[in-house]
Design a protein around this motif. Sequence first.
Motif: not given
Length: 182
Positions: A1-12, A40-42, A118-131
């Motif tokens: 299984m591939v892990r995906i970390y969805l990061v909500r952007h910091g306060r605008a 960074a630990a992931m 797009c999420l389903l095509t991710i093939a390695s552990d990934t951090a995604i910065f989004s909304h």
Amino acid sequence: MVRIYLVRHGRAAASFTDDHDPGLDEVGRAQAITASQTLAAMTPLSLRTSPLKRAQETAAPLAEILGQTPIIEERFAEIPSPGLTLSDRGPWLRQIMQGSWSQQSQALQTWRARLIECLLTIASDTAIFSHFVAINAAVGAAVNDDQVVLFRPDNGSITTIETDGKTLTLIERGSEAMTHIN
């Protein structure tokens, strides 16, 4: 299984109804650093980010730590609101957030489907910065819930999902906070 970390952007530095593409304010920059220290630990991780400034600025500290340039991914951008004035965006978004995806326009349903694809095509552990709404769209797909908003991810929060390339599974929701759309 591939892990995906969805990061909500910091306060605008400005709200959804004040600026189409604000960067981060001082608190948002601190949230970006905190998220980067956690992620960074992931490692190893690939990095992807929405093209919007606040997401790219949130990704920057982790990119620096990892010595990577994040891939800019349009499918993780903010929910599209083409043609709306800044003052019209708030009421429009409040209405969208109260409903389900099946009630939305074909354009918004297509935006959500492309994000999930797009999420389903991710093939390695990934951090995604989004909304906010994009993260909710991913979580909704992972738990098979059609509501636009399932939770209120805080700025700088990290939501974890996994994929086997066919399905998405929610592992952990990020921390929550109250988000207001002006």
